[in-house]
Design an enzyme around this catalytic site. Structure first.
Site, PDB file in Angstrom:
ATOM      1  NE  ARG A   1     -57.147 -26.195  -3.378  1.00 11.18           N
ATOM      2  CZ  ARG A   1     -57.781 -27.451  -3.829  1.00 11.18           C
ATOM      3  NH1 ARG A   1     -57.918 -28.440  -3.256  1.00 11.18           N
ATOM      4  NH2 ARG A   1     -58.576 -27.136  -5.038  1.00 11.18           N
TER       5      ARG A   1
ATOM      6  CD  GLU B   1     -54.536 -30.717   0.099  1.00 14.25           C
ATOM      7  OE1 GLU B   1     -55.753 -31.776   0.106  1.00 14.25           O
ATOM      8  OE2 GLU B   1     -54.876 -29.696   0.317  1.00 14.25           O
TER       9      GLU B   1
ATOM     10  CE1 TYR C   1     -58.361 -32.152  -7.094  1.00 13.73           C
ATOM     11  CE2 TYR C   1     -56.725 -30.769  -6.599  1.00 13.73           C
ATOM     12  CZ  TYR C   1     -57.809 -31.424  -6.318  1.00 13.73           C
ATOM     13  OH  TYR C   1     -58.118 -31.474  -4.810  1.00 13.73           O
TER      14      TYR C   1
ATOM     15  CD1 TRP D   1     -57.994 -37.012 -11.793  1.00 12.29           C
ATOM     16  CD2 TRP D   1     -58.857 -37.298  -9.833  1.00 12.29           C
ATOM     17  NE1 TRP D   1     -58.718 -35.919 -11.614  1.00 12.29           N
ATOM     18  CE2 TRP D   1     -59.392 -36.135 -10.421  1.00 12.29           C
ATOM     19  CE3 TRP D   1     -59.310 -37.696  -8.439  1.00 12.29           C
ATOM     20  CZ2 TRP D   1     -60.376 -35.460  -9.693  1.00 12.29           C
ATOM     21  CZ3 TRP D   1     -60.147 -36.655  -7.913  1.00 12.29           C
ATOM     22  CH2 TRP D   1     -60.714 -35.674  -8.410  1.00 12.29           C
TER      23      TRP D   1
ATOM     24  NE  ARG E   1     -55.704 -32.188   3.191  1.00 13.18           N
ATOM     25  CZ  ARG E   1     -56.643 -31.350   2.943  1.00 13.18           C
ATOM     26  NH1 ARG E   1     -57.081 -30.502   3.829  1.00 13.18           N
ATOM     27  NH2 ARG E   1     -57.800 -31.731   1.899  1.00 13.18           N
TER      28      ARG E   1
ATOM     29  CD  GLU F   1     -57.661 -35.214  -0.029  1.00 12.72           C
ATOM     30  OE1 GLU F   1     -58.220 -35.457  -1.092  1.00 12.72           O
ATOM     31  OE2 GLU F   1     -57.563 -33.997   0.523  1.00 12.72           O
TER      32      GLU F   1
ATOM     33  CG  HIS G   1     -55.511 -34.557  -6.212  1.00 11.41           C
ATOM     34  ND1 HIS G   1     -56.150 -35.422  -6.902  1.00 11.41           N
ATOM     35  CD2 HIS G   1     -56.218 -34.237  -4.965  1.00 11.41           C
ATOM     36  CE1 HIS G   1     -57.457 -35.717  -6.248  1.00 11.41           C
ATOM     37  NE2 HIS G   1     -57.498 -34.873  -5.159  1.00 11.41           N
TER      38      HIS G   1
ATOM     39  CG  ASP H   1     -54.771 -30.862  -3.541  1.00 10.84           C
ATOM     40  OD1 ASP H   1     -53.731 -31.697  -3.195  1.00 10.84           O
ATOM     41  OD2 ASP H   1     -55.726 -31.180  -3.384  1.00 10.84           O
TER      42      ASP H   1
ATOM     43  CD  GLU I   1     -60.561 -29.158   1.391  1.00  6.60           C
ATOM     44  OE1 GLU I   1     -60.660 -28.780   0.137  1.00  6.60           O
ATOM     45  OE2 GLU I   1     -60.397 -30.359   1.830  1.00  6.60           O
TER      46      GLU I   1
END
Length: 406
Positions: free
Chosen positions: A147, A240, A159, A406, A287, A266, A216, A214, A343
Site C-alpha cells: 500500500r 480502499e 493520513y 477522518w 475488508r 473495515e 479513508h 487507501d 493487511e
C-alpha cells in the site's frame, strides 16, 4: 466442560488492547481480541458488566449457539461495541475448541487451502520520491503487495504518513489524551496529487508489483469515480474505502465509471452491512475483520457469502488490532477459498512480548503455527506492566473549519 471464568484484560504496550480470556472447569483457556480503537473501555464494560455473568456455566464448545445467544439475546444488536464484544468471546471459544480437539483452528474451518497468507505492507513518504523508495524497500524485503501513501503538498499532515516504516508505528497513532488532535483536509489537492504518485511508482518499480491505496472514506461518489478512472493506467490491486461506508449506493455509481478494483469493509460490523455490496458485485474485496465483525463464526459467514459472488477477502490488520486478532485472521485466511490479501503491520516488541504467538513472516507471507487453537496467548504479568492510557484517533476539518471524515 463448562465456562468458569471470563476475564477482561486491558493493556497498553504502545497501543490499548482489550483481551477476553475464558477459563473452563477442565483448566483449558482461550483468548480473543475485543479491541475497538478509541472506544476500548466501552467494550470492556460491555463484556464485564453484561456478558461475563451470562457465559459462566455454558458449554464452551457450543460456539454457534453462544454466538446467537449473545447476538439475538441482546435485542439491541449489531453496532461496533456489541459486535466487538461478541467477537472477543467467540474467538476465545474457538481457541478453546482447537485446544480440546488438539488441532489448529484452521483445521476446524475446513483445513489448509494455501501454503501461506499473502500480506501487504505500508509504504509512505513525505515526498513522492520517498514513498517510491519506501515501496521498493518493502519489495526488497519480500512483500508481494504494498500500500502506498504520500504526503500531500500544502497540508501539514496526511493520513498514512509518518513513521510507517518503523514497526508498530504509523501516522494515525492516537493522541496521548482523550481529546483528539485536529487535522486539515483538502480534497482537490489530494485528487491532483494521487495520480502523479502512482505514475511515479509504476515508472520506478515497473508493472508487476501489486499496489494498493487507501482513500479513508473521504470522497464523494463522483470524486471517487474521477480518481478511480485516473488511476486505471497504473493497475492498482485495489482502491480502499473511496467513499464513506454509509453511502453504499455510491459504490454503484463508482462501479459504473471505473474498472479500478474497490475494497471496503473495515468499519463494517455485520454481514448486513456488506450484503448488498457483495451480492451486486459492487466491490472486489471485503475488508471485514475478526474483531469488529463478530468473531470467527460471523466472519466466516461473510466470506462464504462473498465467495458466491467472486468477491475476495482483504481483512484489515493495522496495529490497533492485537496479535490475538491477527492470529485468528490468519487461521480464517488459511482455510477460505476466496482469500485475497491480508493487511500486515508489525507490532512493537513490547506488544509481541505481551502476546506471544506462533505465526511468522517469511517470503511475503504470514504462516500460522501448528499449535492447537489459535497459537497465541496473553502474558498477564507483562500485560499488567502496561496500564490503559486514554487515547483518541484524530479528527478532520476542511480548510474553512467544516468537520469532515477522518
Amino acid at each position: 466442560m463448562r465456562i468458569t471464568d471470563v476475564d477482561v484484560v486491558v493493556t497498553c504496550p504502545g497501543r490499548n488492547f482489550v483481551t477476553v480470556r475464558i477459563t473452563t472447569d477442565e483448566g483449558v483457556t482461550g483468548v480473543g481480541d475485543a479491541t475497538l480503537n478509541g472506544r476500548e473501555l466501552a467494550v470492556a464494560s460491555y463484556l464485564r458488566d453484561h456478558l461475563a455473568a451470562q457465559l459462566v456455566g455454558r458449554d464452551p464448545l457450543r460456539t454457534d449457539d453462544t454466538w446467537h445467544y449473545l447476538y439475538r439475546g441482546a435485542y439491541w444488536r449489531r453496532g461496533p461495541v456489541t459486535m466487538t464484544a461478541i467477537a472477543g468471546v467467540d474467538t476465545a471459544l474457538w481457541d478453546i475448541k482447537g485446544k480440546v480437539a488438539g488441532l489448529p483452528v484452521y483445521q476446524l474451518l475446513g483445513g489448509r487451502a494455501r501454503d501461506g497468507v499473502t500480506v501487504y505492507g505500508h509504504a509512505s513518504g513525505d515526498t513522492v520520491e520517498a514513498a517510491v523508495e519506501d515501496a521498493a524497500r518493502f519489495l526488497d524485503e519480500g512483500y508481494r503487495a504494498v500500500r502506498v501513501q504520500s504526503a500531500i503538498p500544502g497540508l501539514e499532515s496526511t493520513y498514512g504518513i509518518g513513521g510507517v516504516s518503523t514497526a508498530g508505528t504509523h501516522a494515525y497513532e492516537p493522541a496521548d489524551a482523550a481529546v483528539p488532535t485536529e487535522n486539515v483536509w483538502d480534497t482537490e489537492a489530494y485528487l491532483d496529487h494521487t495520480p502523479r504518485l502512482f505514475e511515479a511508482v509504476r515508472r520506478e518499480l515497473g508493472p508487476l508489483p501489486r499496489l494498493l491505496h487507501d482513500v479513508h472514506h473521504r470522497l464523494t461518489p463522483n470524486e471517487a469515480a474521477r480518481l478511480g478512472k485516473e488511476l486505471e493506467p497504473f493497475h492498482l490491486t485495489w482502491l480502499e474505502d473511496p467513499v464513506p461506508a454509509e453511502l453504499q449506493d455510491g459504490y454503484r455509481h463508482l462501479r459504473q465509471h471505473t474498472t479500478t478494483p474497490i475494497a471496503t469493509g473495515e468499519v463494517f460490523s455485520s454481514i448486513y452491512d456488506c450484503e448488498l455490496l457483495i451480492r451486486e458485485r459492487l466491490i472486489d474485496y471485503i475488508r471485514t475483520t475478526v474483531v469488529h465483525a463478530g468473531g470467527i463464526t460471523h466472519l466466516r459467514r461473510i466470506f462464504d457469502l462473498a465467495a458466491l459472488y467472486d468477491v475476495r477477502s482483504g481483512s484489515h490488520g493495522a496495529t490497533d488490532l492485537s496479535p490475538v486478532c491477527l492470529a485468528a485472521a490468519l487461521h480464517v485466511d488459511t482455510a477460505i477459498p476466496n482469500f485475497g490479501l491480508q493487511e500486515y503491520m508489525q507490532h512493537t516488541p513490547e506488544t509481541d512480548a505481551v502476546f506471544p504467538h506462533s505465526y511468522h513472516f517469511e517470503d511475503g507471507m504470514l504462516h500460522v503455527g501448528e499449535e492447537p487453537g489459535l497459537g497465541v496467548d496473553i502474558d498477564l504479568e507483562k500485560a499488567a506492566e502496561y496500564p490503559y492510557q486514554p487515547a483518541s484517533l484524530p479528527v478532520n476539518r476542511l480548510r474553512d473549519g467544516t468537520m469532515f471524515h477522518w
